[in-house]
Design a protein around this motif. Structure first.
Motif, mmCIF file in Angstrom:
data_model
loop_
_atom_site.group_PDB
_atom_site.id
_atom_site.type_symbol
_atom_site.label_atom_id
_atom_site.label_comp_id
_atom_site.label_asym_id
_atom_site.label_seq_id
_atom_site.Cartn_x
_atom_site.Cartn_y
_atom_site.Cartn_z
ATOM 1 N N GLU A 1 2.059 6.173 -7.259
ATOM 2 C CA GLU A 1 0.997 7.027 -7.793
ATOM 3 C C GLU A 1 1.406 8.497 -7.740
ATOM 4 O O GLU A 1 1.189 9.251 -8.700
ATOM 5 C CB GLU A 1 -0.298 6.806 -7.005
ATOM 6 N N ALA A 2 2.017 8.890 -6.631
ATOM 7 C CA ALA A 2 2.465 10.282 -6.499
ATOM 8 C C ALA A 2 3.549 10.600 -7.532
ATOM 9 O O ALA A 2 3.534 11.666 -8.165
ATOM 10 C CB ALA A 2 2.984 10.526 -5.084
ATOM 11 N N TYR A 3 4.476 9.684 -7.724
ATOM 12 C CA TYR A 3 5.549 9.879 -8.706
ATOM 13 C C TYR A 3 4.974 10.002 -10.116
ATOM 14 O O TYR A 3 5.360 10.904 -10.885
ATOM 15 C CB TYR A 3 6.530 8.716 -8.631
ATOM 16 N N GLN A 4 4.073 9.103 -10.485
ATOM 17 C CA GLN A 4 3.507 9.120 -11.837
ATOM 18 C C GLN A 4 2.739 10.416 -12.093
ATOM 19 O O GLN A 4 2.791 10.971 -13.201
ATOM 20 C CB GLN A 4 2.613 7.900 -12.050
ATOM 21 N N ALA A 5 2.046 10.902 -11.059
ATOM 22 C CA ALA A 5 1.345 12.175 -11.207
ATOM 23 C C ALA A 5 2.341 13.320 -11.403
ATOM 24 O O ALA A 5 2.128 14.216 -12.225
ATOM 25 C CB ALA A 5 0.467 12.431 -9.982
ATOM 26 N N SER B 1 0.824 -1.207 0.000
ATOM 27 C CA SER B 1 0.000 0.000 0.000
ATOM 28 C C SER B 1 0.861 1.261 0.000
ATOM 29 O O SER B 1 0.581 2.219 -0.731
ATOM 30 C CB SER B 1 -0.923 -0.010 1.224
ATOM 31 N N ARG B 2 1.929 1.257 0.804
ATOM 32 C CA ARG B 2 2.821 2.423 0.828
ATOM 33 C C ARG B 2 3.532 2.587 -0.513
ATOM 34 O O ARG B 2 3.688 3.703 -1.016
ATOM 35 C CB ARG B 2 3.828 2.288 1.972
ATOM 36 N N CYS B 3 3.965 1.470 -1.089
ATOM 37 C CA CYS B 3 4.617 1.532 -2.406
ATOM 38 C C CYS B 3 3.666 2.097 -3.451
ATOM 39 O O CYS B 3 4.055 2.936 -4.282
ATOM 40 C CB CYS B 3 5.078 0.142 -2.834
ATOM 41 N N ALA B 4 2.422 1.626 -3.418
ATOM 42 C CA ALA B 4 1.430 2.091 -4.392
ATOM 43 C C ALA B 4 1.213 3.595 -4.272
ATOM 44 O O ALA B 4 1.097 4.304 -5.279
ATOM 45 C CB ALA B 4 0.110 1.344 -4.201
ATOM 46 N N GLY B 5 1.164 4.087 -3.032
ATOM 47 C CA GLY B 5 0.993 5.525 -2.832
ATOM 48 C C GLY B 5 2.176 6.315 -3.377
ATOM 49 O O GLY B 5 1.992 7.359 -4.026
ATOM 50 N N ASP B 6 3.377 5.829 -3.128
ATOM 51 C CA ASP B 6 4.579 6.513 -3.628
ATOM 52 C C ASP B 6 4.623 6.502 -5.160
ATOM 53 O O ASP B 6 4.986 7.507 -5.791
ATOM 54 C CB ASP B 6 5.831 5.835 -3.069
#
Length: 670
Positions: free
Chosen positions: A97-101, A90-95
């Motif tokens: 997603e933020a990077y891709q944005a 979950s933490r990886c996914a958040g990081d």
């Protein structure tokens, strides 16, 4: 750094078995940090004269490296994991997603792509290069690069809220599905159910520490099997109402998981996002990465398809009512439709669905598929017995053309906990040629939910499960047989969801072909074939049994599209659903049907795009006519199909592939 981290090691195939929880966050953080540094260097080096290799291919490499790690982590989620793993993911996914944005909102990058697109060099780019540039610029624009600073902030807020609500919707749907159960202790209440269905219900009861049988709403395939075969009408009614009121404010499972307010807010935010980006509604925004070019075109197609099916639906509905009268039902209710359709199908065939499964053992179906792929497309699937895997059930094949390695195909066919319950294809790695000219071969994975094999008992597939196998392998072949050199264009997902579904729907057509069934279906014990008469009966039964599914598919497509196209016209979600039902078919429905509250396609990327399934079905039917003209196993037709549909990347639109293929003759291209 982290040379011992299996997620950071460069290998032909992922080292699945070595990945542990402690590897996830360091690997993701390392790649994100390296990518950020690389992007800064790319912007600096390309600021004067951006080039294809220095900008586009360099960014492609960064994107591919991250995507490959994402896919490995996703694959490993299909085996038991503890809370620490899930929290880390979950933490990886958040990081990520933020990077891709951040990448898509990087205005300097956007300007570089724009400058390259407008350069003299771009005029000589080939079709794939020009398409890739156009697609990247579209992504930058949809990320808000042409918005004012204030509106960029607003778009970020909307995206964050939409993502959160989609997750809430899925969570509510899952929790609501768990709230209702029905414990049966008297076997007579289950009259009509096949032995295998009752066995699954008994297994569920044992898992819950109960005797007898336990019905739940967590597995929709099992729900459908009960609704089609259970002779206990009151039980069907109870089950239908419980299922169609999940995650709503009424029905037996109403409570804390009501998705009504969630869906209402989600529709509002999607509409606001569409307006912010310059579109009239979310349906129009959704079409930006689909083969349909306008909302009018989609509505025209759906209206035409509904008109095509109306006579068939009317005839079948009349037959349902006649059977209901014969069975002394006072009227046909929604919980009767699948049951009566099943009965009508049984009247058409001397072989039941349960008996038919004996002719579709998984191992034979897979072996038959391998033969079909070889005959039609000239490709060998060569099984390997020594490879790294995430589960003992997994099988792996090298995909070879005249000895040349094209890619790798993994098959994880059987259902087990906690594996996601469904059949799907995973684009585990896209084909690409790096900026240094190195070929990276693709990986495709088929994930199935077929019954596991037991000692002396093979995995037997229903006819529907057989078609699901073919459908997903159709997707996998696109991933494996493309010759596109660009990772952003070579993956199945890059073609758009509606386009991708054409390939799956085309592959399904073989499952309903008389020629295929006569050749492929063999009884797992006696090796006997189905007779011509039996196959004719099976196909006739299909028309009687499956039309309610066709009607619902059209209803869902129209409902989903209209819900997003007409937001703000004053109608409630239920009113849009009701109007869609009436437009498509004369089937009965329940008041305050809460189907939309668990329609997870609307929050998993198919929002205002579910029509793609219907569109794909219509195209696939026309494609298969071309095969039927010569033989469904004609190698010349198969190679023409491979060249038209599988070989190109996303730069070749599916409608273009369709035109190329349908102009093909037995002797070549016209």
């Amino acid at each position: 750094m982290n040379s011992d981290n299996p997620l950071l090691q460069s290998r032909l195939l992922p080292n699945y078995s070595s990945v542990r929880t402690e590897h996830l966050e360091p690997a993701v953080a390392h790649i994100l940090d390296q990518n950020r540094e690389a992007i800064t260097a790319i912007i600096a080096s390309q600021s004067q004269t951006p080039s294809w290799k220095g900008l586009v291919l360099a960014m492609e490499n960064l994107e591919a490296r991250l995507n490959e790690i994402i896919e490995v982590i996703a694959t490993l989620g299909q085996v038991p994991r503890d809370d620490l793993w899930r929290e880390s993911v979950s933490r990886c996914a958040g990081d990520i997603e933020a990077y891709q944005a951040q990448v898509l909102q990087n205005h300097d990058l956007f300007l570089l792509y724009q400058a390259l697109s407008n350069s003299e060099a771009a005029a000589s780019f080939d079709k794939a290069q020009q398409y890739l540039l156009t697609e990247k610029l579209r992504q930058f624009r949809l990320a808000g690069n042409e918005l004012s600073p204030t509106n960029k902030i607003e778009l970020t807020r909307l995206n964050r809220q939409i993502s959160s609500l989609q997750w809430t919707f899925l969570t509510n749907a899952r929790q609501a599905s768990k709230r209702w159960t029905k414990h049966i202790t008297d076997e007579t209440e289950l009259a009509g159910l096949p032995i295998e269905t009752k066995a699954r219900l008994a297994s569920r009861a044992r898992e819950a520490g109960l005797a007898g049988w336990l019905i739940t709403l967590e597995e929709q395939a099992l729900y459908g099997a009960i609704m089609a075969a259970c002779e206990n009408r009151p039980l069907r009614e109870e089950l239908f109402i419980a299922n169609n009121t999940r995650a709503s404010d009424h029905g037996p499972t109403n409570g804390p998981h009501d998705n009504g307010p969630v869906l209402a807010e989600l529709l509002m935010l999607r509409h606001q996002k569409a307006l912010l980006l310059g579109y009239e509604n979310h349906a129009q925004l959704s079409l930006q990465n689909k083969m349909a070019t306008s909302t009018d075109q989609v509505l025209s197609f759906l209206s035409h398809r509904i008109e095509q099916k109306k006579e068939h639906f009317a005839v079948q509905t009349a037959a349902l009512h006649d059977l209901a009268v014969a069975m002394q039902y006072p009227s046909v209710q929604p919980w009767d439709v699948l049951f009566l359709a099943q009965k009508l199908g049984e009247q058409q065939s001397s072989i039941s669905n349960s008996e038919l499964s004996a002719y579709f053992p998984f191992q034979r179906m897979l072996g038959g598929l391998i033969v079909v792929v070889k005959r039609l497309f000239g490709v060998d699937l060569v099984e390997q017995h020594s490879f790294d895997t995430w589960h003992p059930d997994v099988r792996m094949f090298e995909v070879r053309d005249a000895g040349e390695l094209l890619g790798h195909f993994f098959i994880d066919p059987f259902m087990r906990a906690p594996k996601t319950n469904g059949c799907w294809m995973q684009s585990a790695r896209n084909r690409r040629i790096t900026d240094e000219g190195v070929l990276v071969t693709p990986i495709a994975i088929f994930h199935g939910n077929f019954p596991p094999e037991a000692e002396g008992a093979p995995s037997l597939l229903s006819h529907i499960q057989m078609s699901m196998l073919f459908h997903e392998v159709g997707h996998c072949l696109k991933q494996l047989l493309t010759r596109s050199p660009y990772g952003s264009l070579s993956g199945v997902d890059s073609t758009g969801r509606d386009s991708a579904e054409v390939l799956g729907k085309c592959a399904e057509q073989w499952c309903w072909s008389k020629e295929t069934l006569l050749w492929l279906a063999r009884h797992f014990e006696t090796d006997s074939r189905l007779s011509v008469e039996q196959v004719d009966q099976v196909l006739a039964a299909r028309k009687a049994q499956f039309w309610p599914g066709e009607a619902l598919e059209l209803t869902y497509a129209l409902f989903d599209f209209e819900l997003h196209r007409t937001y703000g016209d004053g109608r409630s979600v239920y009113e849009v659903l009701l109007r869609s039902q009436k437009a498509v078919h004369p089937l009965p429905f329940i008041e305050n049907d809460g189907f939309a509250n668990t329609f997870d396609y609307m929050v998993t990327g198919y929002d205002a795009g579910y029509f793609g399934y219907v569109w794909a079905e219509a195209l696939a039917e026309q494609v298969f006519v071309k095969f039927e003209q010569n033989s469904v196993f004609n190698p010349q037709t198969g190679l023409a199909y491979r060249e038209a549909f599988y070989a190109p990347g996303a730069e070749c639109a599916v409608l273009e592939s369709f035109e190329i293929f349908t102009s093909h003759s037995a002797n070549g291209f016209k």
